[in-house]
Scaffold this active site. Structure first.
Site, PDB file in Angstrom:
ATOM      1  N   MET A  39     -11.908   4.583   4.996  1.00 51.24           N
ATOM      2  CA  MET A  39     -10.906   5.200   5.864  1.00 51.24           C
ATOM      3  C   MET A  39     -11.362   5.064   7.325  1.00 51.24           C
ATOM      4  SD  MET A  39      -8.510   6.083   3.880  1.00 51.24           S
ATOM      5  CE  MET A  39      -7.488   6.687   5.231  1.00 51.24           C
ATOM      6  N   ASP A  77      -8.464   1.106   5.975  1.00 58.32           N
ATOM      7  CA  ASP A  77      -7.186   1.820   6.022  1.00 58.32           C
ATOM      8  C   ASP A  77      -7.134   2.783   7.203  1.00 58.32           C
ATOM      9  OD1 ASP A  77      -4.756   2.913   5.431  1.00 58.32           O
ATOM     10  OD2 ASP A  77      -5.408   3.931   3.598  1.00 58.32           O
ATOM     11  N   GLY A  78      -6.251   2.441   8.153  1.00 59.63           N
ATOM     12  CA  GLY A  78      -5.998   3.351   9.265  1.00 59.63           C
ATOM     13  C   GLY A  78      -6.230   2.720  10.626  1.00 59.63           C
ATOM     14  N   GLY A  83      -0.033   0.204   8.619  1.00 57.45           N
ATOM     15  CA  GLY A  83       1.233   0.921   8.493  1.00 57.45           C
ATOM     16  C   GLY A  83       2.078   0.765   9.730  1.00 57.45           C
ATOM     17  N   SER A  84       1.798   1.577  10.747  1.00 56.55           N
ATOM     18  CA  SER A  84       2.618   1.562  11.965  1.00 56.55           C
ATOM     19  C   SER A  84       2.652   0.188  12.624  1.00 56.55           C
ATOM     20  CB  SER A  84       2.094   2.533  13.015  1.00 56.55           C
ATOM     21  OG  SER A  84       1.408   3.573  12.444  1.00 56.55           O
ATOM     22  N   ASP A 142       0.867   5.388  -0.070  1.00 58.07           N
ATOM     23  CA  ASP A 142       0.036   6.559   0.218  1.00 58.07           C
ATOM     24  C   ASP A 142       0.618   7.806  -0.414  1.00 58.07           C
ATOM     25  OD1 ASP A 142      -2.057   5.548   1.989  1.00 58.07           O
ATOM     26  OD2 ASP A 142      -0.393   5.056   3.334  1.00 58.07           O
ATOM     27  N   HIS A 180       0.853  -1.201   0.000  1.00 57.17           N
ATOM     28  CA  HIS A 180       0.000   0.000   0.000  1.00 57.17           C
ATOM     29  C   HIS A 180       0.887   1.248   0.000  1.00 57.17           C
ATOM     30  CE1 HIS A 180      -3.862   2.027   0.920  1.00 57.17           C
ATOM     31  NE2 HIS A 180      -3.138   2.833   1.686  1.00 57.17           N
ATOM     32  N   HIS A 203      -2.880   4.562  -3.123  1.00 56.55           N
ATOM     33  CA  HIS A 203      -3.964   5.341  -2.509  1.00 56.55           C
ATOM     34  C   HIS A 203      -3.668   6.817  -2.754  1.00 56.55           C
ATOM     35  CE1 HIS A 203      -6.043   6.445   1.603  1.00 56.55           C
ATOM     36  NE2 HIS A 203      -6.662   6.965   0.570  1.00 56.55           N
ATOM     37  N   PHE A 211      -2.237  11.053   7.822  1.00 56.49           N
ATOM     38  CA  PHE A 211      -1.165  10.691   8.752  1.00 56.49           C
ATOM     39  C   PHE A 211      -1.272   9.229   9.153  1.00 56.49           C
ATOM     40  CE2 PHE A 211      -2.249  15.125   9.216  1.00 56.49           C
ATOM     41  CZ  PHE A 211      -1.011  15.746   9.094  1.00 56.49           C
ATOM     42  N   GLY A 212      -0.112   8.628   9.381  1.00 62.00           N
ATOM     43  CA  GLY A 212      -0.083   7.281   9.942  1.00 62.00           C
ATOM     44  C   GLY A 212      -0.165   7.374  11.463  1.00 62.00           C
ATOM     45  N   GLY A 213      -0.339   6.220  12.092  1.00 62.05           N
ATOM     46  CA  GLY A 213      -0.251   6.154  13.548  1.00 62.05           C
ATOM     47  C   GLY A 213      -1.424   6.729  14.310  1.00 62.05           C
ATOM     48  N   MET A 259       0.228  11.747  -0.994  1.00 65.48           N
ATOM     49  CA  MET A 259      -0.448  12.911  -0.395  1.00 65.48           C
ATOM     50  C   MET A 259       0.092  14.194  -1.006  1.00 65.48           C
ATOM     51  SD  MET A 259      -0.259  11.814   3.575  1.00 65.48           S
ATOM     52  CE  MET A 259      -0.773  10.181   4.132  1.00 65.48           C
ATOM     53  N   MET A 310      -4.334  10.391  -2.224  1.00 65.01           N
ATOM     54  CA  MET A 310      -4.980  11.421  -1.402  1.00 65.01           C
ATOM     55  C   MET A 310      -4.601  12.767  -2.005  1.00 65.01           C
ATOM     56  SD  MET A 310      -4.278   9.612   2.228  1.00 65.01           S
ATOM     57  CE  MET A 310      -3.076   8.512   1.502  1.00 65.01           C
TER      58      MET A 310
END
Ligand code: DX5
Ligand code: ZN
Length: 232
Positions: free
Chosen positions: A143, A181-182, A203-204, A41, A39, A72, A149-151, A43, A74
């Site tokens: 989403m 996602d997220g 992600g994280s 991202d 994946h 993805h 943002f990640g995390g 942005m 954004m």
């Protein structure tokens, strides 16, 4: 719940949390992992309040990748960049519902490029807005955090939303996969799949763990156990 016909969910680690100084190593170590898609991202600092990476970085990841790139976007006005992202190696191109006043045209454009066509929904966007386009989609990305943002922490309403989306897709005769996602972790992964998720982005939870490959294997194995126990 009987999940006997449910295929194993796909796992898509998000490179937003990877070590950008070592993208080759980060990509190569996932080659023999439980990752099904990678994946990525993108942005633009306009659609979302953050800038991540774009076409050259995607090309670099693609050079070392063994799995399809799940891109993805954004970004505002994604229609101008779709061919460039396809040429950079994207297998899936997901645009935001909120960024596309002419979503139908954009989806047709993605398909004509030979990519899987996805639409992402921000947390406040209801699933019913997809009713008239669902049958044309290959992927819907729900989403479960605000994009950018990640995390961040998982938004619990996502579970209800996934179930509603699943129902809508069935009603529309759509075969689109549901991606989340997220904020995905082992704490919510099984519940998401039970609600109807087909693809989990993480992600994280993956890249910030001590051993991302082991974490992906743990996710795959624990989901298999959770889904098997559903059959009992
Ligand atoms: C957020 C991105 C996500 C992000 C997920 O805007 O779309 O893909 O990387 O990261 P985690 O799993 O850390 O929430
Ligand atoms: Zn993403």
């Amino acid at each position: 719940m009987n999940t006997s016909h449910r295929p194993a969910p796909l796992l898509a680690p998000s490179f937003l949390a990877a070590d950008f100084a070592n993208l080759q190593a980060e990509t190569e170590r996932l080659a023999n992992s439980a990752a099904d898609w990678l994946h990525c991202d993108v942005m633009d600092g306009r659609f979302v309040p953050n800038i991540s990476f774009g076409i050259p970085v995607l090309q670099a990841i693609h050079r070392h990748a063994q799995q399809p790139l799940d891109v993805h976007l954004m970004i505002e006005e994604p229609q101008h960049y779709l061919a460039a992202f396809r040429d950079a190696g994207a297998a899936n191109l997901t645009v935001h519902y909120e960024a596309c006043p002419h979503l139908h045209r954009v989806i047709q454009q993605i398909k004509s490029l030979g990519c899987r066509a996805g639409v992402a929904l921000n947390p406040h966007t209801p699933v019913w807005v997809l009713e008239d386009i669902a049958a044309d989609l290959d992927l819907v990305c729900v989403m479960s955090v605000n994009p950018g943002f990640g995390g961040q922490s998982f938004i619990p309403n996502t579970l209800r939303k996934v179930a509603a989306l699943k129902e809508l897709l069935v009603d529309c005769g759509s075969r689109a996969l549901i991606e989340i996602d997220g904020g995905v972790t082992l704490d919510n992964a099984a519940a998401l799949v039970q609600a109807g998720a087909d693809v989990l982005v993480a992600g994280s939870f993956v890249f910030h763990s001590t051993d991302p490959v082991a974490t992906l294997a743990e996710m795959r194995d624990s989901l298999a156990v959770a889904l098997t126990s559903d059959l009992d």
